[in-house]
Design a protein around this motif. Sequence first.
Motif, PDB file in Angstrom:
ATOM      1  N   TYR A  37       0.834  -1.202   0.000  1.00 43.36           N
ATOM      2  CA  TYR A  37       0.000   0.000   0.000  1.00 43.36           C
ATOM      3  C   TYR A  37       0.872   1.257   0.000  1.00 43.36           C
ATOM      4  O   TYR A  37       0.641   2.195  -0.761  1.00 43.36           O
ATOM      5  CB  TYR A  37      -0.933  -0.018   1.215  1.00 43.36           C
ATOM      6  N   GLU A  38       1.878   1.295   0.858  1.00 44.33           N
ATOM      7  CA  GLU A  38       2.764   2.462   0.941  1.00 44.33           C
ATOM      8  C   GLU A  38       3.542   2.656  -0.358  1.00 44.33           C
ATOM      9  O   GLU A  38       3.791   3.791  -0.773  1.00 44.33           O
ATOM     10  CB  GLU A  38       3.724   2.339   2.127  1.00 44.33           C
ATOM     11  N   LEU A  39       3.933   1.567  -1.026  1.00 43.22           N
ATOM     12  CA  LEU A  39       4.592   1.687  -2.333  1.00 43.22           C
ATOM     13  C   LEU A  39       3.648   2.297  -3.367  1.00 43.22           C
ATOM     14  O   LEU A  39       4.059   3.114  -4.197  1.00 43.22           O
ATOM     15  CB  LEU A  39       5.072   0.319  -2.825  1.00 43.22           C
ATOM     16  N   GLU A  40       2.384   1.914  -3.311  1.00 41.98           N
ATOM     17  CA  GLU A  40       1.387   2.468  -4.225  1.00 41.98           C
ATOM     18  C   GLU A  40       1.203   3.970  -3.978  1.00 41.98           C
ATOM     19  O   GLU A  40       1.110   4.757  -4.920  1.00 41.98           O
ATOM     20  CB  GLU A  40       0.055   1.731  -4.038  1.00 41.98           C
ATOM     21  N   VAL A  41       1.183   4.369  -2.717  1.00 36.74           N
ATOM     22  CA  VAL A  41       1.078   5.786  -2.368  1.00 36.74           C
ATOM     23  C   VAL A  41       2.289   6.545  -2.906  1.00 36.74           C
ATOM     24  O   VAL A  41       2.156   7.596  -3.549  1.00 36.74           O
ATOM     25  CB  VAL A  41       0.946   5.982  -0.837  1.00 36.74           C
ATOM     26  N   GLN A  47       4.339  10.088  -9.554  1.00 39.48           N
ATOM     27  CA  GLN A  47       3.639  10.373 -10.813  1.00 39.48           C
ATOM     28  C   GLN A  47       3.203  11.837 -10.866  1.00 39.48           C
ATOM     29  O   GLN A  47       3.381  12.511 -11.884  1.00 39.48           O
ATOM     30  CB  GLN A  47       2.430   9.450 -10.941  1.00 39.48           C
ATOM     31  N   GLN A  48       2.662  12.355  -9.778  1.00 41.43           N
ATOM     32  CA  GLN A  48       2.223  13.753  -9.740  1.00 41.43           C
ATOM     33  C   GLN A  48       3.411  14.710  -9.840  1.00 41.43           C
ATOM     34  O   GLN A  48       3.365  15.684 -10.586  1.00 41.43           O
ATOM     35  CB  GLN A  48       1.443  14.032  -8.458  1.00 41.43           C
ATOM     36  N   PHE A  49       4.486  14.431  -9.098  1.00 35.29           N
ATOM     37  CA  PHE A  49       5.638  15.324  -9.123  1.00 35.29           C
ATOM     38  C   PHE A  49       6.337  15.302 -10.477  1.00 35.29           C
ATOM     39  O   PHE A  49       6.842  16.324 -10.925  1.00 35.29           O
ATOM     40  CB  PHE A  49       6.601  15.004  -7.984  1.00 35.29           C
ATOM     41  N   GLU A  50       6.366  14.152 -11.143  1.00 31.63           N
ATOM     42  CA  GLU A  50       6.942  14.095 -12.482  1.00 31.63           C
ATOM     43  C   GLU A  50       6.111  14.922 -13.460  1.00 31.63           C
ATOM     44  O   GLU A  50       6.656  15.589 -14.340  1.00 31.63           O
ATOM     45  CB  GLU A  50       7.071  12.651 -12.965  1.00 31.63           C
ATOM     46  N   PHE A  51       4.794  14.889 -13.324  1.00 34.25           N
ATOM     47  CA  PHE A  51       3.930  15.705 -14.174  1.00 34.25           C
ATOM     48  C   PHE A  51       4.195  17.192 -13.925  1.00 34.25           C
ATOM     49  O   PHE A  51       4.384  17.972 -14.862  1.00 34.25           O
ATOM     50  CB  PHE A  51       2.457  15.372 -13.903  1.00 34.25           C
ATOM     51  N   GLU A  95      -3.996   9.958  -8.538  1.00 39.70           N
ATOM     52  CA  GLU A  95      -4.664   8.731  -8.115  1.00 39.70           C
ATOM     53  C   GLU A  95      -5.450   9.056  -6.841  1.00 39.70           C
ATOM     54  O   GLU A  95      -5.050   9.902  -6.044  1.00 39.70           O
ATOM     55  CB  GLU A  95      -3.648   7.631  -7.827  1.00 39.70           C
ATOM     56  N   TYR A  96      -6.542   8.365  -6.640  1.00 39.79           N
ATOM     57  CA  TYR A  96      -7.406   8.665  -5.497  1.00 39.79           C
ATOM     58  C   TYR A  96      -6.663   8.516  -4.166  1.00 39.79           C
ATOM     59  O   TYR A  96      -6.924   9.251  -3.224  1.00 39.79           O
ATOM     60  CB  TYR A  96      -8.648   7.767  -5.508  1.00 39.79           C
ATOM     61  N   ILE A  97      -5.710   7.633  -4.139  1.00 40.81           N
ATOM     62  CA  ILE A  97      -4.990   7.334  -2.911  1.00 40.81           C
ATOM     63  C   ILE A  97      -4.246   8.564  -2.357  1.00 40.81           C
ATOM     64  O   ILE A  97      -4.009   8.663  -1.164  1.00 40.81           O
ATOM     65  CB  ILE A  97      -4.047   6.130  -3.149  1.00 40.81           C
TER      66      ILE A  97
END
Length: 166
Positions: A37-41, A47-51, A95-97
């Motif tokens: 779960y923490e890896l997914e977070v 992903q957001q910071f790369e964008f 992502e919703y997470i």
Amino acid sequence: MKEQRVRFHTPFLSAPIQRIGDEIERQKLDKIEHFDYELEVLASYVQQFEFLEGFSVIPLVLKNEGRQYDERMKVLIKLPKNIEVLTPENYQQPEYIVLEAFTGYNSILNLCLRHQKDSKVEENLNHSFTRYTQHLSFLDTDKRIERDYLDFEWYLKTLLDKYMMK
């Protein structure tokens, strides 16, 4: 751990899975699931910071030094056509997470994209965003997720009412 489907189920309930193993195996599985779960977070944050890394924030502050206040004043800023402007419509949704961390005035986006107060510029105060909080506990999961994304879109519109350039 060994997993086994419970044989008794009704047409309205799905067949639950029973995990068979000792307490140490259950603890290990819980830790593995928590780590996953923490890896997914973390992947969602990356992903957001790369964008966002693909954009540059160019602070621009205009001051009316005239003697009268004029709401009809328009300022035209021309940019080269090859510059991509970040708008709510082309923003990559998180992502919703991690959605909550990017929504609102205490969010990561607010810290990164809204200009901050300094000795010459006042803080850009825009308090038009408020979270939807009425009856959230009564919403099912899908409706709550939908509501949270609507909140995010509304927040983006208040944040990006001034343009960001790439």
